[in-house]
Motif scaffolding. Structure first.
Motif, PDB file in Angstrom:
ATOM      1  N   ASP A   1      84.641  40.110  56.413  1.00 17.42           N
ATOM      2  CA  ASP A   1      85.339  40.047  55.130  1.00 17.42           C
ATOM      3  C   ASP A   1      85.198  38.697  54.433  1.00 17.42           C
ATOM      4  OD1 ASP A   1      86.207  42.646  55.543  1.00 17.42           O
ATOM      5  OD2 ASP A   1      88.237  42.060  56.161  1.00 17.42           O
ATOM      6  N   ASN A   2      84.897  37.641  55.185  1.00 20.13           N
ATOM      7  CA  ASN A   2      84.938  36.299  54.616  1.00 20.13           C
ATOM      8  C   ASN A   2      83.617  35.548  54.632  1.00 20.13           C
ATOM      9  OD1 ASN A   2      87.870  35.841  53.962  1.00 20.13           O
ATOM     10  ND2 ASN A   2      88.004  36.605  56.053  1.00 20.13           N
ATOM     11  N   THR A   3      82.529  36.225  54.917  1.00 21.26           N
ATOM     12  CA  THR A   3      81.219  35.572  54.897  1.00 21.26           C
ATOM     13  C   THR A   3      80.249  36.375  54.038  1.00 21.26           C
ATOM     14  OG1 THR A   3      80.558  36.719  56.927  1.00 21.26           O
ATOM     15  CG2 THR A   3      81.475  34.506  57.175  1.00 21.26           C
ATOM     16  N   THR A   4      79.192  35.715  53.647  1.00 17.26           N
ATOM     17  CA  THR A   4      78.191  36.370  52.799  1.00 17.26           C
ATOM     18  C   THR A   4      77.269  37.244  53.650  1.00 17.26           C
ATOM     19  OG1 THR A   4      76.560  34.609  53.054  1.00 17.26           O
ATOM     20  CG2 THR A   4      78.179  34.363  51.256  1.00 17.26           C
ATOM     21  N   LYS A   5      76.609  38.146  53.002  1.00 18.61           N
ATOM     22  CA  LYS A   5      75.620  38.988  53.693  1.00 18.61           C
ATOM     23  C   LYS A   5      74.507  38.120  54.285  1.00 18.61           C
ATOM     24  CE  LYS A   5      77.272  43.100  52.833  1.00 18.61           C
ATOM     25  NZ  LYS A   5      77.963  43.804  53.874  1.00 18.61           N
ATOM     26  N   ALA A   6      74.144  37.060  53.593  1.00 11.91           N
ATOM     27  CA  ALA A   6      73.096  36.164  54.104  1.00 11.91           C
ATOM     28  C   ALA A   6      73.547  35.499  55.407  1.00 11.91           C
ATOM     29  CB  ALA A   6      72.754  35.107  53.062  1.00 11.91           C
ATOM     30  N   ASP A   7      74.804  35.060  55.461  1.00 10.37           N
ATOM     31  CA  ASP A   7      75.311  34.465  56.695  1.00 10.37           C
ATOM     32  C   ASP A   7      75.372  35.498  57.813  1.00 10.37           C
ATOM     33  OD1 ASP A   7      75.625  31.896  55.681  1.00 10.37           O
ATOM     34  OD2 ASP A   7      77.665  32.301  54.980  1.00 10.37           O
ATOM     35  N   GLN A   8      75.756  36.713  57.476  1.00 12.17           N
ATOM     36  CA  GLN A   8      75.805  37.780  58.473  1.00 12.17           C
ATOM     37  C   GLN A   8      74.406  38.109  58.991  1.00 12.17           C
ATOM     38  OE1 GLN A   8      78.051  41.045  56.765  1.00 12.17           O
ATOM     39  NE2 GLN A   8      79.532  39.572  55.949  1.00 12.17           N
ATOM     40  N   GLN A   9      73.415  38.093  58.114  1.00 15.46           N
ATOM     41  CA  GLN A   9      72.035  38.356  58.538  1.00 15.46           C
ATOM     42  C   GLN A   9      71.529  37.232  59.447  1.00 15.46           C
ATOM     43  OE1 GLN A   9      70.295  41.211  58.039  1.00 15.46           O
ATOM     44  NE2 GLN A   9      68.844  40.321  59.472  1.00 15.46           N
TER      45      GLN A   9
ATOM     46  N   PHE B   1      70.255  35.339  64.957  1.00 16.25           N
ATOM     47  CA  PHE B   1      70.645  33.983  65.339  1.00 16.25           C
ATOM     48  C   PHE B   1      69.558  33.235  66.097  1.00 16.25           C
ATOM     49  CE2 PHE B   1      72.763  30.952  68.190  1.00 16.25           C
ATOM     50  CZ  PHE B   1      73.453  30.205  67.255  1.00 16.25           C
ATOM     51  N   PHE B   2      68.973  33.836  67.090  1.00  9.20           N
ATOM     52  CA  PHE B   2      68.028  33.115  67.943  1.00  9.20           C
ATOM     53  C   PHE B   2      66.688  32.865  67.268  1.00  9.20           C
ATOM     54  CE2 PHE B   2      71.169  34.773  70.892  1.00  9.20           C
ATOM     55  CZ  PHE B   2      71.536  33.582  71.497  1.00  9.20           C
ATOM     56  N   ASN B   3      66.449  33.506  66.126  1.00  5.83           N
ATOM     57  CA  ASN B   3      65.236  33.247  65.351  1.00  5.83           C
ATOM     58  C   ASN B   3      65.498  32.330  64.158  1.00  5.83           C
ATOM     59  OD1 ASN B   3      63.560  34.929  66.946  1.00  5.83           O
ATOM     60  ND2 ASN B   3      64.415  36.707  65.922  1.00  5.83           N
ATOM     61  N   ALA B   4      66.754  31.935  63.972  1.00  7.94           N
ATOM     62  CA  ALA B   4      67.134  31.114  62.822  1.00  7.94           C
ATOM     63  C   ALA B   4      66.789  29.646  63.076  1.00  7.94           C
ATOM     64  CB  ALA B   4      68.628  31.262  62.558  1.00  7.94           C
TER      65      ALA B   4
ATOM     66  N   GLU C   1      67.562  25.595  63.231  1.00  4.45           N
ATOM     67  CA  GLU C   1      68.682  24.885  63.870  1.00  4.45           C
ATOM     68  C   GLU C   1      69.837  24.666  62.897  1.00  4.45           C
ATOM     69  OE1 GLU C   1      69.204  24.241  67.134  1.00  4.45           O
ATOM     70  OE2 GLU C   1      67.391  25.444  67.344  1.00  4.45           O
ATOM     71  N   SER C   2      69.526  24.327  61.662  1.00  2.00           N
ATOM     72  CA  SER C   2      70.601  24.101  60.690  1.00  2.00           C
ATOM     73  C   SER C   2      71.334  25.406  60.367  1.00  2.00           C
ATOM     74  CB  SER C   2      70.070  23.451  59.413  1.00  2.00           C
ATOM     75  OG  SER C   2      69.144  24.288  58.767  1.00  2.00           O
ATOM     76  N   SER C   3      70.608  26.508  60.304  1.00  2.00           N
ATOM     77  CA  SER C   3      71.246  27.809  60.073  1.00  2.00           C
ATOM     78  C   SER C   3      72.116  28.212  61.254  1.00  2.00           C
ATOM     79  CB  SER C   3      70.201  28.888  59.812  1.00  2.00           C
ATOM     80  OG  SER C   3      69.527  28.649  58.606  1.00  2.00           O
ATOM     81  N   LYS C   4      71.646  27.935  62.460  1.00  3.91           N
ATOM     82  CA  LYS C   4      72.452  28.232  63.650  1.00  3.91           C
ATOM     83  C   LYS C   4      73.756  27.447  63.628  1.00  3.91           C
ATOM     84  CE  LYS C   4      68.659  29.279  66.813  1.00  3.91           C
ATOM     85  NZ  LYS C   4      67.932  28.831  68.009  1.00  3.91           N
TER      86      LYS C   4
END
Length: 81
Positions: free
Chosen positions: A41-49, A54-57, A59-62
């Protein structure tokens, strides 16, 4: 699509959120579902994706996703979800 399993894996990544759930005496599965729903409910779709992949993101995105997970989890736990 970001799933509850993805969320649990992120919560368990460092274990500190699971420790907080235990310390507050909250039921694990109900609490995880509540935390997951609050995160959705409180995060963007981009953050959810990013959280889903996660393990392919990068380091800054992680770091960003883990900060969001921690922030919303502690906010939810401290306010009784």
């Amino acid at each position: 699509m970001f799933t509850i399993t993805d969320y649990y894996n992120l919560v368990d990544f460092k274990g500190n959120i699971l420790d907080a759930i235990h310390d507050f005496g909250l039921p694990l599965s109900e609490t995880i579902v509540g935390l997951y729903n609050n995160f959705i409910d409180n995060t963007t779709k981009a953050d959810q994706q990013t959280a889903h992949d996660f393990f392919n993101a990068s380091e800054s995105s992680k770091r960003h996703v883990l900060e969001l997970v921690n922030m919303w989890a502690y906010d939810s736990i401290s306010h009784g979800i």
